[in-house]
Design a protein around this motif. Structure first.
Motif, PDB file in Angstrom:
ATOM      1  N   PHE A   8      26.264  30.480 -30.531  1.00  0.00           N
ATOM      2  CA  PHE A   8      25.327  30.423 -31.650  1.00  0.00           C
ATOM      3  C   PHE A   8      25.711  29.469 -32.777  1.00  0.00           C
ATOM      4  N   ILE A   9      26.992  29.179 -32.962  1.00  0.00           N
ATOM      5  CA  ILE A   9      27.442  28.415 -34.123  1.00  0.00           C
ATOM      6  C   ILE A   9      27.979  27.054 -33.691  1.00  0.00           C
ATOM      7  N   ARG A  17      27.458  21.631 -30.794  1.00  0.00           N
ATOM      8  CA  ARG A  17      26.181  21.779 -30.086  1.00  0.00           C
ATOM      9  C   ARG A  17      26.103  23.224 -29.577  1.00  0.00           C
ATOM     10  N   PRO A  18      25.473  24.126 -30.345  1.00  0.00           N
ATOM     11  CA  PRO A  18      25.403  25.535 -29.919  1.00  0.00           C
ATOM     12  C   PRO A  18      24.849  25.660 -28.504  1.00  0.00           C
ATOM     13  N   LYS A  24      19.440  26.783 -20.824  1.00  0.00           N
ATOM     14  CA  LYS A  24      18.091  27.103 -20.381  1.00  0.00           C
ATOM     15  C   LYS A  24      17.559  28.418 -20.973  1.00  0.00           C
ATOM     16  N   ILE A  25      18.360  29.027 -21.841  1.00  0.00           N
ATOM     17  CA  ILE A  25      17.949  30.326 -22.388  1.00  0.00           C
ATOM     18  C   ILE A  25      16.624  30.212 -23.130  1.00  0.00           C
ATOM     19  N   LEU A  26      16.523  29.226 -24.011  1.00  0.00           N
ATOM     20  CA  LEU A  26      15.293  29.063 -24.791  1.00  0.00           C
ATOM     21  C   LEU A  26      14.122  28.653 -23.905  1.00  0.00           C
ATOM     22  N   ILE A  31       8.948  30.485 -21.466  1.00  0.00           N
ATOM     23  CA  ILE A  31       8.188  30.902 -20.279  1.00  0.00           C
ATOM     24  C   ILE A  31       7.759  32.357 -20.406  1.00  0.00           C
ATOM     25  N   LEU A  32       8.663  33.207 -20.916  1.00  0.00           N
ATOM     26  CA  LEU A  32       8.343  34.627 -21.110  1.00  0.00           C
ATOM     27  C   LEU A  32       7.201  34.796 -22.098  1.00  0.00           C
TER      28      LEU A  32
END
Length: 313
Positions: A8-9, A17-18, A24-26, A31-32
């Protein structure tokens, strides 16, 4: 703790670069959200075929009507069972005789039915709608029509009655909404009771009762007319809550994700302002714009994409 920091930080361990913005999480999150938005289609394709949908329509229409009146400084309308019964008789008559008008083929108006049921009115009005998929869609259409809007915002009206019936109209299975407004000449002090015939029920047909009370005569044709606001078909409260609040839930979820990503972007930019990654910032900005587009995709826009014919009168 170090793992969370890398995710995250922006820091030396992740080259500022968090990982959550890199991986691919975002992407999966977007998509969700898209699936959640699109899943509104099954709700509004399936629910119009159920009695539950119309029950929601009836209750929410009254809520929307009073909410609109309140916004204009008008007093809310009280539900009246006599007006509700008059609305139901009018809806039954339209479906059984296959017409859509304030005036029946025999020349009866909704206020004639009110009077026959013992309701003495000072002023009265009526809104009709057919073929709609959602209560907000009906209410919005009424507000966009000057004559229907005038009824909703009429300061002279004090009471309201709504009936939603399911039936076959011109070859299509639809929901018909009748909304009647009125102000009584005298305060209604007795609970509404449908008048019973003085002759024994076993020897008096529905047609004879209707003729005696001068009400619409029940049809013997095979046209389906189904009252859908009764308690017998009441669904589980969880389903009711889900359907009523689904769109709001999705919108709040998108807002939450949007705020979270903006927060991550600000951290990425300002933790080490001398170390910037334009590609990561642009990618995150693009994601923020996409989420804003999701928020702008309103439920009414989705309903507009579903083919259905609607009428107002």
């Amino acid at each position: 703790m170090k793992s969370l920091k890398k995710i995250f930080i922006p820091c030396e361990e992740n080259n500022f670069r968090p990982q959550i913005l890199e991986g691919k999480i975002l992407f999966y999150l977007v998509i969700l959200i898209a699936i959640l938005k699109i899943s509104l289609f099954p709700f509004y394709l399936y629910l119009p075929k159920t009695s539950f949908f119309a029950e929601i329509t009836k209750s929410i229409l009254i809520e929307l009507t009073n909410k609109t009146r309140k916004a204009y400084g008008l007093s809310p309308l009280n539900e009246n069972p006599i007006l509700e019964e008059a609305a139901k008789l009018k809806a039954q008559d339209m479906l059984s005789k296959n017409y859509f008008s304030h005036k029946s083929p025999e020349g009866l108006w909704a206020w004639n039915l009110m009077e026959r049921l013992g309701y003495k009115y000072q002023v009265a009005g009526e809104n009709l709608a057919i073929g709609f998929l959602d209560s907000e869609e009906v209410h919005k259409a009424w507000l966009n029509s000057p004559s229907h809007r005038a009824n909703i915002l009429n300061p002279s009206f004090r009471e309201i009655g709504i009936s939603v019936l399911k039936g076959n109209f011109q070859g299509n299975e639809v929901y018909l909404v009748v909304e009647v407004f009125a102000s009584p000449k005298i305060v209604q002090t007795k609970e509404f009771e449908i008048k019973k015939p003085t002759t024994p029920a076993a020897t008096t047909s529905k047609e004879e009762i209707a003729q005696k009370e001068n009400l619409p005569t029940p049809t013997s044709s095979p046209i389906l007319i189904k009252e859908v606001s009764g308690a017998k078909t009441k669904p589980p409260s969880f389903l009711k809550s889900l359907v009523l609040n689904y769109h709001d839930f999705v919108q709040k979820f998108v807002y939450g994700v949007l705020i979270f990503i903006i927060f991550l972007l600000l951290i990425t930019i300002f933790v080490r302002i001398d170390v910037q990654h334009p590609d990561l910032i642009l990618k995150t900005f693009g994601l923020i714009l996409l989420l804003i587009l999701f928020l702008l995709l309103d439920k009414q826009d989705i309903l507009y994409l579903i083919p259905h014919e609607v009428l107002l009168y």
